[in-house]
Design an enzyme around this catalytic site. Sequence first.
Site, PDB file in Angstrom:
ATOM      1  N   HIS A 180      49.947  29.995  39.568  1.00  0.00           N
ATOM      2  CA  HIS A 180      48.968  29.432  40.503  1.00  0.00           C
ATOM      3  C   HIS A 180      49.306  29.789  41.945  1.00  0.00           C
ATOM      4  O   HIS A 180      48.409  30.041  42.763  1.00  0.00           O
ATOM      5  CB  HIS A 180      48.903  27.915  40.332  1.00  0.00           C
ATOM      6  N   CYS A 496      42.019  46.289  34.509  1.00  0.00           N
ATOM      7  CA  CYS A 496      41.605  45.065  35.200  1.00  0.00           C
ATOM      8  C   CYS A 496      42.755  44.077  35.334  1.00  0.00           C
ATOM      9  O   CYS A 496      42.548  42.921  35.675  1.00  0.00           O
ATOM     10  CB  CYS A 496      40.418  44.405  34.509  1.00  0.00           C
TER      11      CYS A 496
END
Length: 571
Positions: A180, A496
């Site tokens: 995070h 990606c």
Amino acid sequence: MGVSPGIGHGPAYVLTVSVPEPPKGATYTGEADQEKERAMAALRQVAGELEARGNQAGGEAEEILKAQALMAEDPGLVVKVRTLIDRGLAAPRAVFEAFTKYRDVLAGSGGYLGERAADLNDIRDRVIALLYGQAMPGLRGAPAEPYVLVARDLAPADTALLAKGQIAAFVTEEGGPTSHTAILARAMGVPAVVACRGATGIPNGVRVMADGTSGDVRVEPAESDVADALIAATARQAAMASARGPGRTADGHPVPLLANVGGPAELEAAVAAGAEGIGLYRTEFLFLDRAEPPSLEEQTRAYRAAVEAFPGGKVVVRTLDGGADKPLAFLPTAASDSAASASASAAPSASASASVEPNPVLGERGLRRLRRFPEVLDAQLAAIAAVASEDLLVMAPMVATGEEAAWFARSCRGRGLAGVGVMIEIPAAALRARDLLASVDFVSIGTNDLAQYAFAADRQLGAVSALHDPWQPALLDLVAMTARAASAAGKPCGICGESAADPAMACVLVGLGASTLSMGAGALAAVRAALAAHTLTQCRLAADAARARTTPADARAAARVHLPALAHLGL
């Protein structure tokens, strides 16, 4: 490990958690129902505050904080807290024990669920602080000037509302490239270094310089070192500003540069950064924070917003990557089904963790989940088909075999969708990429999960973060193998994963045969500049040199020998 590029320097502000553990065996006076209501009210308040912060923050932070808010009122946790209070424990101790039990279960699960263990710690501490009437954990007394925020790990609730001007850099002892902290730092455009052991030993107020590209953290750096680093950063910014237009190498080889987008809130930033389209449109934001699946109309609006943001540009929508590693409230897990069957067979009892898969990263997730609940995939494909054009493509996550790829392709083509692809995130898919390419129109390599599975290393665990270095030669071999198979089939092979955000690695990926690169919007300018400064031949030489080495550090150094302009660009 540097996870968000740039140079940040300023006084250190070391964040420490000060919420004490409630005493073991602590009891309460009064009625159990009153104590339970006190605990429930605190859980509801914390959930509401987390959701409110998410709404205010928007973007990636909103998705993360809303998921935390759901965890605060998780039915299993609520039942456990109430049960412990019925046994005589005071509300703070009941919350501590219930959350710690679930935290331990999740910490042993790895992957996405393993990352949630840190979230549970934060929620637990906030609830206990509220029950004790203490101040919530968080930032207090930070310096007025931009500072380097140092912590063991950073809770999204602490950082989501910080402005870029407040923070010079983030430095944490835990985390990895997809933690995070890394995600939010890149979204904010703030330099960040994670997995920096001993960082919380830095004294408060001491000057620190953090390099979010190299991972270098210097305590009390010399003024000349700071000046040199800032000069290099300025040169880098100037070089990036001068590189405009579509992505291409110095000799004109086109490499479309696309954005990874987590929801409609991130579209504006992707457009502003010059993305040529979307290489990964994550759709989990539609599903994760609700008890019922989104309606056809809601999904259609979200997909149409992406298409309208990039008229004439490719938009690749990834179908729901939910299930074992991203629990969906409206679908049972395979483990809960097994637990229910065991209970129906008169099993004496089921543990509190029976509904958690023993190793969820290796469980029923992505396409595996959608095959068991085809109505969810069918509704999603119907919404995508409602806005379909030749520029709207769809791909499935977590595909392991040619048979799975063929099943997905049939499902898509049955809805009239023409551009169908799959993600290469599992080593088996890379090894047999030709089998998958026989049924689909393109493949896209997700290097984050591919590294996790190739090295058997949890992508959220700082202790094994070195194995997630995108310069690992074995990972480059898997990319090269996939790209060769795509080239032989005459079909595109995109990237990606976050590895594409490293300018040097971007050149290597092109040299390995990647046809498109997709990354966070903040990395596009640097990658565009790096490609524009080197020829395709140089990229191929760099790729060959990297694969010939045996360690990530040697691979990186060998590649840069063939990419001389990186130093001039300050990259």
